[in-house]
Structures are given as C-alpha cells and as structure tokens.
Write an enzyme that holds these catalytic residues in place. Structure first.
Site, PDB file in Angstrom:
ATOM      1  N   GLU A   1      29.652 -19.963   0.821  1.00 47.20           N
ATOM      2  CA  GLU A   1      28.205 -19.969   1.016  1.00 47.20           C
ATOM      3  C   GLU A   1      27.451 -20.215  -0.296  1.00 47.20           C
ATOM      4  OE1 GLU A   1      27.143 -16.479   3.332  1.00 47.20           O
ATOM      5  OE2 GLU A   1      27.807 -17.478   5.149  1.00 47.20           O
TER       6      GLU A   1
ATOM      7  N   GLU B   1      32.661 -19.291  10.315  1.00 48.03           N
ATOM      8  CA  GLU B   1      32.529 -17.852  10.571  1.00 48.03           C
ATOM      9  C   GLU B   1      31.579 -17.625  11.728  1.00 48.03           C
ATOM     10  OE1 GLU B   1      31.033 -15.580   7.277  1.00 48.03           O
ATOM     11  OE2 GLU B   1      32.273 -16.635   5.824  1.00 48.03           O
TER      12      GLU B   1
HETATM   13  C1  GLA Z   1      28.792 -14.346   5.207  1.00 54.49           C
HETATM   14  C2  GLA Z   1      29.946 -14.378   4.222  1.00 54.49           C
HETATM   15  C3  GLA Z   1      31.091 -13.508   4.603  1.00 54.49           C
HETATM   16  C4  GLA Z   1      30.615 -12.196   5.177  1.00 54.49           C
HETATM   17  C5  GLA Z   1      29.700 -12.476   6.332  1.00 54.49           C
HETATM   18  C6  GLA Z   1      29.229 -11.241   7.037  1.00 54.49           C
HETATM   19  O1  GLA Z   1      28.855 -15.303   6.156  1.00 54.49           O
HETATM   20  O2  GLA Z   1      30.425 -15.684   4.022  1.00 54.49           O
HETATM   21  O3  GLA Z   1      31.869 -13.276   3.456  1.00 54.49           O
HETATM   22  O4  GLA Z   1      29.950 -11.465   4.211  1.00 54.49           O
HETATM   23  O5  GLA Z   1      28.569 -13.140   5.856  1.00 54.49           O
HETATM   24  O6  GLA Z   1      28.447 -11.550   8.164  1.00 54.49           O
END
Ligand code: GLA
Length: 688
Positions: free
Chosen positions: A152, A310
């Site tokens: 991210e 994710e």
């Molecule tokens: C983000 C991060 C993950 C985790 C999620 C939790 O997407 O990439 O490492 O912290 O949030 O929702």
C-alpha cells in the site's frame, strides 16, 4: 490469459509465519488448514524485514525458503513480498534519514509502518540489497508466482533530501526559474522565486497559495514513489524478468496518481474494505457500487483483469464499527469482485496475530484456532467455487462506455479555492455517472486523460477541470469520428499548470465543440436546489429533476437547448440552458451544466446508452438492489453474474434460459436470488 504462471483463480491470504516462529505446532497446522480452506496461494514476507535481516547485512532467508518449499509441496503457491513497507528498528535507529518528515517538517520517531522516506539513498540501497537477496534466492523458485512489492504505497516525505530532489525535478521540468515563475503565476502575493533554494513543498506552516506548486508537488510525490518502486523491482526483474510484479492499491486513494504506477506493474491488485453493514435496512448497494467502481478503475488501468489482494473474510479492526460480514455475505462480495474483473480472492489475513495492532482484525483462522467456524467454512466455500472457474480466468469486460476521471484534474479542482469550498464533488459526480451503468449491468471502463478513446462509443467526462496533454484534441476527434461525448460543468477551466484559460471555456476548443460558452458559476449551499426542466428532451425524460451544489450558467452558441434551469428566483431568466446537444462531424456532444440528482443521470444516461445500442449484461428489468455484470472469455463464453445486495428474497425474469455455472441448475423464465445471494451463470445452451 492468466495473470500469473499459475493458471487458475487465486485464493489465498497474507501469511505471517515470522510471527509464529516460537509456535512450530501452529506452523505445522497452517498448511493442512490452508488446504482445507481450498487455498492455493499465500502472500508471504510483507512485513518480515527484521526476520530476514535481523542485523545490518546479516540475511536469514532459510526460514522463508522452508516456508515457500513446504507451501509448494502442498500445492500452495507463494506471492512473495518485498519487506519495504515496514523498516526494522535497527535501521531507523542507525539511519534517522530513512524516517519520514511530515508537512509540518517534523521527523517521525521509529516505529509504525508505511512511513519511510522514499528518496533516502540509504533506504533505497537497503531495499535494493534485501530485494536482491530475495530475488536471487527465490526469483526462479517454481512455487513463487508473483512479486508483491512493498505494501500500500502511500504518503509523502518533506525531509531535506526530498525537498532537494523536488527542486531537481522542477529544474528538469522547467529549465529556468522564469519558466517556473510564469507557470506558477508567482507574481501573485509577491511569491516570485529568485533562487531554486527558495522552493519548498507546500506546508500548512508555509506555502499553500501557489496552486502550480501544490500540483507539481503531488506530481513529484508520484514520480518519486515510482522511482522508489523501480529501485525495488530492478534486482527482481534482473533475477527473472518473466516473473510478474504487482503492488496492492487502496480504493480511490489519491495521494499518488495510480495511473502512473500502473505501467510499472504486470498485474494490478487492490485491497477492498468497504464499510459493510452500516445501514439498519441492510441495503448494501452503496458499499457495493463503490467497491465495484474501484474494481472497474483497476481493471481499466492495464485493460485486463486484476487481483483482489486483500479483503477481510469477516471484519476489520479499524473501521468506526467493525461489523463482520453476515452469514453468506462473503460469497456475494467474492462473486461481485469476479464480476468486475478480479481473477483472485485473497484475504488479510490467514491467521490473527496474538498481539499488537491487528490482533482483533478478522482472519481465516481466528484465535480459537478451529476450522469449524462460520468464517472458515464460508472461506472454504469460496475456495471451492473458485476451483471451478478456470474458464473465467482472463475473461474480459466488453465495455463500449468509458468515464474519464483524471487524478491530476482531481487534485487541482480540490486544491482550488472556490467556487464551492464546502465540497466541489468531482469524485461524487463521477460516481453518480457510474451508478446507472453499474445498476443496469452495462460494462464501463474508468479511464484518465491519457487513455485511448477510440474503442468507445460513449465517453462521459464529468468535471474534467484541468486539461493536460492533448486530451482536448482527442476528445474532439472522438466526437467528430462519430462518438457520443457527454461533458459537464466545471470542465476545461485550467491548463496543465492549473492556469485558467483566457477566452471562452471549456478551453482548447471544447466550448466550440459543445456549442456553448461558460458564463458563470452559482454554487449552492447544502440543502438548496434548482431544477432541470426539460424543454426538448432528446428521448423520454421526466419534466423536471433536482440539481444541487453547483449551477453553471452557460450560453448556447449553436447547440440545441434540451433543458433549462427551473428556479424560484424572480431576478433570474427562465431560459438559462442546463443541458445542450451539439452535432459535430459524425458525432454528438452533450453538455450538462447542472450538478444533477442521481435520478436524472439514471434516466438520461441509460436512455442514451440504449439509443446507442449499448446493452446491459442481461436485458431485463431488475428489482432494486439486484445488479448484473458480464465478462467474456477468449472462447466467446459470456459469464453473467447476478448479485442481490438486499436482505430480501428477489427474483429476476430472464429473457432467455440460463444455467447456474456452479451447480448446473437451469432457470427457464425466472431466477430466484436469496437474501444477499449471488450466482454465476451462462446461457443454457452454452458449451462452457
Ligand atoms: C491494509 C494492509 C494490511 C492490513 C489491512 C487491515 O490493507 O495492507 O497489512 O493492515 O489493511 O485491514
């Protein structure tokens, strides 16, 4: 066409074995439980730097090698992460320069994550070195199918190194200070730069009034993030140029221009976290359409499917109220992701950590460490479904419509002071344009100013405030060659430096193209409204609609007036146009001067699409909350998706018989959908 060397839908999760080194029993269980959950990949090593390099230059990769081997022996593939998203403490202690400096010019202490300086030569060197270790050791491992670069990517750093790099970037861009001063209009408030060293990034403690500076700083942050990214991928590409690379994006994050990052990856992926179940009536359409809009945005970046890197199998731990997905809901969200172009369903996270910030974040394996939980079973169910969907991998979305949403324009229109500081609403307007297509199941791409418009029949341009590159020429060509173009208020006001056009606007010939001329903007307070009154509807529309936020006053100069403003203002004329149409070449240009209620766009855009013969996934009247989508496989199979985002049972009348692709069940005239139900379908006579 497959996104990775593993020719199947991916089903997996972020996996952090480094947190469980002291628990060999857990590590042993993991693999068996992953298999029970029908998982075929794990994203490994995302925040594992201190386990991989516990002291400077001391690399410990054996544990990771064992994890990758064991996963592979068990049919589970590795999405291998580079660890740059979180820096080890020894490193931030020894090299303070790698810690980020805020816009307030305060350097952070150690700790946290996603807070490195992306300019620091030391950090780049360290990232390069660990990535080279990983790439040389695992870059050709048959179990590794994808690189997950960092995590991210986000934020900006205002340290002296970043500031100096910014100045260098500006020197290349402008050549001379005179050119920069002219582009930034710095005679304003005596902000003329007489030396490059006077240029500092925008700060709440310093400069915020020079909009050219604000815009260029954001461009630089994107540029620097991209060069940081290239530094990460250099050793990876060198070790094996064929192994694809991705980085996980965040929905509509605007700190960097994702479109500039997209060409640097082989596969786009994103992390989907809508705030599910936040309404008492259980209507999830608003959340769903937001998530699907970003999926379509990601799909449009490289013009091919993407990965859901994710999503939570149950709940997050960071939303205001972290509600778990209700019974059966996870399958619905997964099918909706597939419907809008995903070739994977991956989770944060495989196993809940015992301590620290994410200990209560949902996971496939919770602290209870059982596989008979509802969440585990629902995840396994989605995995079983994905196993049957090889034929869907790589299937394309046949969009004849595109919405133009440009990040640079978005930055500029939001940095501008006036005409409506209570919210200009450019993203909201774009989403209002998207919603009718989403509801009707009409495929739509979301592109930016650099896109090739030639393949589309209908191009929607809501609030393209800033024009850059040759976008205006290509919009004109698109219309002249037979395209239908819809432009709106607040389009074409400034050039690439955010300098206002002199003369008629929308600038660069777009006013003439639309056959209108901008006069003034009348913004409204929340709760105030005017009306769109149709005087010569191009096709059946209601007599009146509401409009809000910004009323642009225009003069028709050649265009037909299709609607005028209705109002309660005795001083205002009754014939001020708010919707016009102009014929140009073989095409048509509509100009919408009002900021309309959603209903207007539903009526107007869907009728326009139908006139152009742009068809929905399924030609039928859908009940509220049921949406459809379509993807077409390379052998021509049309996969249809039906999603029910309400808590009510629904039924859909079918224009032709459909077969449930998973169960084989046939539906002749009517297809039921359970509350929050979803189906993947093909035509009953399809060979697939
Ligand atoms: C983000 C991060 C993950 C985790 C999620 C939790 O997407 O990439 O490492 O912290 O949030 O929702």
């Amino acid at each position: 066409m497959f996104l990775t060397p593993y020719p199947h839908m991916l089903h997996g999760a972020d996996y952090n074995p480094e947190q469980w080194m002291q628990y060999p029993d857990i590590l042993r269980q993991d693999i068996e439980q992953m298999k029970q959950a029908n998982m075929n990949c794990m994203s490994v090593g995302i925040f594992a730097w201190s386990a991989l390099e516990p002291a400077e230059g001391e690399y410990r990769l054996d544990w990771l090698g064992e994890v990758i081997d064991r996963l592979y022996e068990n049919g589970i593939y590795t999405v291998l992460a580079t660890p740059s998203g979180a820096k080890p403490l020894w490193m931030s202690q020894k090299y303070p320069e790698i810690r980020r400096v805020s816009a307030q010019r305060v350097r952070e202490l150690s700790g946290g994550r996603h807070n490195h300086c992306y300019t620091s030569p030391v950090y780049r060197e360290k990232v390069y070195a660990i990535n080279r270790q990983l790439a040389n050791r695992f870059g050709r491992h048959p179990g590794v199918i994808l690189w997950h670069i960092s995590n991210e990517l986000q934020g900006e750093c205002h340290c002296p190194l970043c500031q100096e790099a910014f100045r260098e970037w500006l020197k290349k861009r402008y050549g001379t200070l005179e050119a920069l001063n002219a582009a930034w209009w710095t005679a304003f408030w005596s902000h003329t730069y007489t030396d490059w060293s006077q240029i500092e990034p925008p700060s709440p403690r310093g400069e915020t009034a020079v909009h050219g500076l604000t815009l260029d700083w954001k461009r630089f942050v994107t540029h620097q993030t991209c060069t940081f990214f290239e530094n990460e991928t250099a050793p990876i590409r060198a070790a094996n140029p064929d192994l694809p690379v991705t980085t996980n994006l965040m929905g509509f994050y605007d700190g960097i221009d994702y479109r500039k990052l997209a060409p640097l990856v082989d596969v786009v992926s994103w992390d989907s976290y809508p705030v599910w179940h936040s309404r008492p009536d259980g209507d999830e359409t608003f959340n769903a359409f937001w998530a699907d809009a970003f999926s379509d945005y990601c799909r449009s970046m490289l013009g091919k499917p993407f990965l859901i890197m994710e999503n939570t199998p149950s709940q997050t731990n960071w939303q205001e109220v972290c509600r778990p997905k209700t019974w059966g809901f996870h399958r619905l969200t997964a099918i909706s992701n597939l419907a809008h172009g995903a070739d994977s369903i991956q989770y944060f996270q495989w196993r809940q950590s015992r301590g620290c910030a994410e200990k209560f974040h949902g996971a496939v394996m919770t602290h209870a460490n059982r596989t008979d939980t509802r969440v585990f079973q629902e995840v396994a169910g989605v995995g079983a479904m994905l196993k049957k969907l090889d034929a869907l991998c790589g299937a394309q979305t046949p969009a004849r419509t595109a919405i133009l949403y440009d990040t640079e324009s978005h930055w500029a229109v939001n940095a501008a002071q006036g005409p409506r500081n209570a919210g200009i609403g450019d993203t909201d307007l774009m989403l209002r344009f998207y919603l009718p297509f989403w509801q009707a199941g009409i495929p739509v791409d979301i592109v930016d100013s650099d896109a090739d418009f030639t393949g589309y029949d209908l191009l929607l341009v809501p609030m393209l405030y800033l024009l850059r590159g040759d976008v205006s020429r290509r919009l004109q060509e698109f219309a002249r060659r037979g395209g239908t173009l819809v432009m709106t208020l607040h389009t074409g006001l400034t050039d690439e430096h955010d300098l206002c056009y002199m003369g008629d606007t929308p600038g660069e010939g777009l006013a003439a193209l639309a056959g209108i001329r901008y006069l003034e903007t009348d913004p409204l307070y929340d709760g105030m409204e005017e009306r769109i009154v149709t005087v010569r509807p191009p096709f059946p529309l209601a007599d009146e609609y509401r409009c809000e936020r910004l009323c642009e006053r225009i003069a028709a100069e050649g265009a037909e007036v299709l609607a005028v403003y209705g109002h309660d203002n005795p001083c205002m004329p009754d014939d001020l146009p708010c919707l016009t149409r102009n014929a140009v070449g073989r095409g048509t240009v509509y100009y919408l001067a009002a900021y309309p209620e959603q209903k207007f766009l539903l009526d107007f855009l869907l009728r326009l699409a139908s006139r152009l013969g742009i068809q929905p996934a399924l030609e039928t009247a859908l009940p509220y909350g049921v949406v459809t989508a379509v993807r077409v496989a390379s052998d021509g199979t049309r996969f249809l998706f039906a999603m029910n985002w309400t808590r009510e049972k629904q039924s859909v009348s079918l224009p032709y018989p459909l077969r449930d692709y998973e169960t084989g069940r046939l539906y002749q005239n009517v297809m039921p959908l359970s509350p929050y139900g979803a189906k993947i379908l093909v035509a009953a006579n399809s060979k697939a």
